[in-house]
Scaffold this active site. Structure first.
Site, PDB file in Angstrom:
ATOM      1  N   HIS A 185      15.784  21.250 -42.454  1.00  0.00           N
ATOM      2  CA  HIS A 185      14.952  22.331 -41.934  1.00  0.00           C
ATOM      3  C   HIS A 185      15.266  23.659 -42.611  1.00  0.00           C
ATOM      4  CE1 HIS A 185      12.216  20.982 -38.868  1.00  0.00           C
ATOM      5  NE2 HIS A 185      13.148  20.247 -38.286  1.00  0.00           N
TER       6      HIS A 185
ATOM      7  N   GLN B   5      17.691  16.922 -39.607  1.00  0.00           N
ATOM      8  CA  GLN B   5      17.752  18.285 -39.089  1.00  0.00           C
ATOM      9  C   GLN B   5      18.237  19.253 -40.151  1.00  0.00           C
ATOM     10  OE1 GLN B   5      16.601  18.697 -35.975  1.00  0.00           O
ATOM     11  NE2 GLN B   5      16.606  20.870 -36.406  1.00  0.00           N
TER      12      GLN B   5
ATOM     13  N   GLU C  33      19.485  21.828 -29.013  1.00  0.00           N
ATOM     14  CA  GLU C  33      18.033  21.661 -29.031  1.00  0.00           C
ATOM     15  C   GLU C  33      17.687  20.170 -28.986  1.00  0.00           C
ATOM     16  OE1 GLU C  33      14.248  22.798 -31.945  1.00  0.00           O
ATOM     17  OE2 GLU C  33      16.294  22.757 -32.740  1.00  0.00           O
ATOM     18  N   HIS C  34      18.312  19.398 -29.863  1.00  0.00           N
ATOM     19  CA  HIS C  34      18.115  17.941 -29.896  1.00  0.00           C
ATOM     20  C   HIS C  34      19.457  17.262 -29.627  1.00  0.00           C
ATOM     21  CE1 HIS C  34      15.149  19.671 -32.801  1.00  0.00           C
ATOM     22  NE2 HIS C  34      14.320  18.861 -32.158  1.00  0.00           N
TER      23      HIS C  34
ATOM     24  N   HIS D 230       3.860  49.001   6.377  1.00  0.00           N
ATOM     25  CA  HIS D 230       3.939  47.539   6.434  1.00  0.00           C
ATOM     26  C   HIS D 230       3.968  47.078   7.904  1.00  0.00           C
ATOM     27  CE1 HIS D 230       4.919  47.799   2.191  1.00  0.00           C
ATOM     28  NE2 HIS D 230       5.023  46.474   2.089  1.00  0.00           N
TER      29      HIS D 230
ATOM     30  N   ASP E 132       9.621  14.475 -32.946  1.00  0.00           N
ATOM     31  CA  ASP E 132       9.043  15.570 -33.721  1.00  0.00           C
ATOM     32  C   ASP E 132       7.562  15.353 -33.987  1.00  0.00           C
ATOM     33  OD1 ASP E 132      11.196  17.202 -33.860  1.00  0.00           O
ATOM     34  OD2 ASP E 132      11.755  16.722 -35.914  1.00  0.00           O
TER      35      ASP E 132
END
Length: 811
Positions: A633, A630, A699-700, A792, A733
């Site tokens: 990235h 990670q 996220e993970h 209505h 991934d």
């Protein structure tokens, strides 16, 4: 106001020859270098060798051709401000980490900062250095100066290089011209009514360093170096016209320089100059005593001692305070920062009974790639470790808005210009139409095709299983049938990043579910490579496999805008999906909120992140590999390890594995910066670890703990969970089948990752027969009456009247 002329050096050769032949240009204290023609090395050498130039700027071309490393080198080594040809050039530089205040934009006739004025120069004030002479510099000064004195003299403040005031004098036009020509202190004597060259008779001469004008243009400032035997400024034989200065560091420097020349052989200062080992020992001794000082008086006393011995070291080495201050200035300008840890030999060893986090931290060597270690008992430390980088949306929007608006208004023309500017590629068309040319698949190996095919098939299987095709029907009352049925979103735009890495995995993670959901048109967007103007063959291969109609050859905010609003060659889409940097995210948020676009997005996004929960039985190499996968990235990625009852030995093993594996990675520089702000949080129980994880909402989430599957029930907030030692994030991934486009920045509390239903919308319907109208009609009429919506109510009333079902109370 500064000096009214900015000397412009237009080539490396000019930088070397003109600067040497015209030293008086340094009196302006500033220079502008054309970085399209002046090499980076020559620019840095100029700054290092010409200390007179305090404010050195760099002018970039209409399209920045410098690499990111070169830009960082320039700003780290003394370039104060980068002048840009266009506002939109700022976006990629800010993304790189360049502070906004270090950028200025050429707008009309003045250079102004995009976020507030840095320094203004009219174009007439920017003059090629080769064309400048002492007369032109003087004339420029006169054009900006004013005086209300009858004798037309100019008030002039004289200061030394440390900005200490030496005295107040007066200048005439002629004296200023002579000062430029001779580069010495030349003034006008009112008492003698003549030009006065300072020190011509007394011997206390002045070297002129810099000339400046105040903000109102009615006073000059001469920066000088006093020379001569006594270096006195005043006729009363004092350093300044206001008496002697306090000793201070500047005075100490002068005294030590005198002692270096004439100190008695047996004096202590001479001994320090003559015995480097003694001087080194004293500096270390005084530094230690300063660290041990407690109260204010003691700290001041010990600091003064340390400064004294440090100044002896400077003078003995031929280093001046000016050199030190210049070094501090350059360090202040740096945009890259070191972690700043002390060397291990200077760190005090912590007693074993203190916290595990502190003990584990001792194993980290200076320069190592290692995570910070905190204990869950350190609430502040945990809070900082779990804090995400602040995203200043307003600042980013300031850059993104004009890009989006230009693409919306000018279409393909603006898109092509931005592609040339940001990606360095000049294209004839902004799109690649399907069927895609065979040349794009050249060099794509069978092994890669098989890998992509396997991954796409697994993603298809998992996402097809999610596909909702059936119509949901519920009888809520006899005669009332409510339904819900799915429909694909007709046109989707899929953004595939291509900045620091090629990401065909993102193409398949978005393209396959879109195909499964049966979207009518799939449009890819990905920035072209600078080398050949093409997108990677892997991305084109996936686009062909999923049936994309075209690939937009653009990235960033401009690609998002093109898909949201449509251009002459790009269809307007209904939804935009895909990860990207902060500019892509800002553009997605912009178009989602613009009713003119009528375009939705998948989810907000921030930097990538992973949280690993590991216990004592976890494999240190496995844990390190997950953290690093990670970290590579980007420098703003977040990497967190929550350790459950980890021993000091296990923490050390993990830190060692992180360092060892990181050094073998090609993106080690990115990893190093990411790990520098990443942490290991130590806690004592699995429940505490999962509470921490759910609060963070990663996220993970990777579970490297014993019986990991049993703990999945404790997960409430996460984008995707990777269970067990043999389930690295990498599988999700690429090839396991789950989707890797996931909520970040804590949005896992509210959002799901991309799935098949992300590409669908769900429509409800209802069928009401007379029996059903009888069952619910009175309720509808009653609520409508309370809300005051008689139309209505009337829509039901008329029907029930004709059916003979209306009770008298509702007549």
């Amino acid at each position: 106001m500064g000096f009214p002329i900015l000397p412009f050096f237009t080539s490396s050769e000019e930088l070397k020859t003109v600067a040497g032949s015209k030293p008086y240009l340094g009196l302006t204290g500033q220079a502008l270098l054309d970085l399209t023609k002046v090499s980076v090395d020559d620019a840095i050498a100029f700054i290092e060798n010409n200390s007179a130039y305090k404010f050195v700027c760099g002018l970039l071309g209409a399209s920045n051709t410098l690499s990111d490393d070169d830009v960082v080198r320039l700003l780290n080594n003394g370039v104060s401000v980068l002048f840009l040809q266009d506002c939109s050039m700022a976006a990629p530089l800010v993304q790189l980490g360049v502070p906004k205040e270090r950028l200025a934009v050429l707008e009309g006739a003045t250079y102004t900062c995009n976020f507030g004025v840095v320094q203004k120069f009219s174009t007439s004030q920017i003059v090629e250095a080769s064309a400048l002479s002492t007369d032109k510099l003087a004339d420029a000064l006169f054009s900006s100066l004013k005086t209300d004195r009858d004798d037309k003299l100019y008030t002039t403040l004289v200061v030394d290089t440390h900005e200490r005031c030496l005295g107040l004098v007066y200048s005439s036009k002629e004296s200023i011209k002579q000062a430029f020509e001779q580069q010495v202190g030349v003034y006008y004597s009112r008492s003698r009514n003549e030009i006065w060259v300072k020190g011509l008779t007394s011997g206390n001469t002045q070297k002129l360093v810099n000339i400046n004008i105040d903000c109102d243009g009615d006073a000059l400032k001469f920066v000088v170096v006093q020379e001569g035997k006594k270096s006195d400024f005043c006729h009363l034989n004092t350093t300044s016209c206001y008496g002697e200065f306090q000793q201070g560091l500047v005075g100490l420097e002068g005294l030590l320089r005198q002692r270096l020349e004439n100190a008695p052989e047996k004096s202590y200062t001479r001994r320090l100059f003559s015995d480097p080992e003694l001087l080194t020992a004293k500096i270390k001794e005084e530094a230690e005593e300063l660290t041990e000082a407690a109260d204010k008086k003691e700290v001041a006393w010990e600091a003064a001692d340390l400064f004294y011995f440090a100044m002896v070291k400077l003078v003995a080495s031929g280093v001046s305070l000016d050199d030190v201050e210049r070094n501090l200035h350059v360090k202040h300008l740096k945009i890259t920062r070191r972690k700043g840890d002390a060397k291990e030999k200077f760190l005090q060893k912590k007693p074993s009974e203190e916290s595990k986090a502190e003990a584990a931290a001792e194993t980290v060597d200076d320069g190592s790639i290692s995570l910070n270690v905190v204990s869950d008992q350190d609430k502040k430390g945990v809070s900082e470790a779990l804090s995400r980088p602040i995203q200043k949306t307003a600042d980013i929007m300031h850059l993104v808005n004009p890009i989006v608006e230009r693409v919306r208004n000018e279409g393909d023309k603006a898109l092509l210009e931005f592609t040339q500017k940001f990606d360095g590629v000049k294209l004839d068309s902004p799109v690649l139409e399907a069927p895609f040319p065979k040349e794009y698949f050249e060099g794509l190996t069978d092994e890669m095709k098989e890998a992509l095919d396997l991954s796409m098939e697994n993603v298809r299987k998992f996402h097809e299983a999610q596909l909702q095709k059936e119509t949901l029907e519920v009888v809520t009352q006899p005669g009332v049938v409510c339904s819900r049925f799915p429909r694909p979103i007709e046109k989707v735009g899929l953004y595939i990043p291509g900045g620091t890495a090629v990401l065909p995995s993102t193409a398949l993670m978005l393209g396959v579910p879109a195909r499964v959901a049966e979207c009518q048109e799939i449009v890819f967007a990905s920035p072209p490579r600078k080398s050949d103007g093409k997108v990677s063959p892997e991305v084109v291969y996936v686009a062909q496999k999923v049936g994309a109609s075209k690939i937009v050859l653009a990235g960033g905010a401009q690609a998002v805008a093109a898909m949201a609003y449509g251009t002459e060659s790009i269809p307007k889409v209904d939804k935009i999906l895909g990860p990207g940097n902060q500019f892509v995210t800002a553009a997605k948020m912009y178009v989602q909120n613009d009713t003119q676009a009528l375009c939705s997005i998948d989810m907000p996004a921030g930097p990538s992140e992973v949280l690993v929960i590991a216990d004592e039985k976890a494999d240190a190499d496995f844990v390190a590999s997950d953290l690093l996968s990670q970290a590579e990235h980007g420098v703003d990625s977040q990497v967190i390890l929550v350790g459950v009852a980890l021993s000091e030995k296990k923490v050390a093993e993990i830190q060692d594995a992180v360092h060892r594996q990181a050094l073998e990675l090609p993106r080690v520089d990115i990893v190093r910066k990411c790990i520098a702000h990443s942490s290991i949080i130590l806690c004592d129980s699995y429940e505490t670890a999962f509470d921490m994880s759910n609060d963070y909402a990663p996220e993970h989430l990777i579970l490297q703990i014993e019986n990991a599957q049993d703990y999945v029930k404790l997960v409430f907030n996460a984008g995707s969970v990777f269970v067990g030692a043999y389930t690295p994030e990498s599988c999700g991934d690429y090839s396991s089948g789950t989707n890797h486009t996931l909520p970040t920045y804590g949005y896992a509390r509210q959002y799901s990752g991309v799935n098949t239903s992300t590409f669908q919308k769900f429509i409800t319907s209802q069928v009401v027969n007379p029996q059903g109208l009888e069952n619910i009609g009175r309720a509808v009429m009653s609520v409508a009456k309370v809300e005051g919506l008689d139309a209505h109510r009337n829509a039901v009333k008329i029907r029930m009247q004709k059916l003979g079902l209306l009770p008298e109370s509702f007549q």
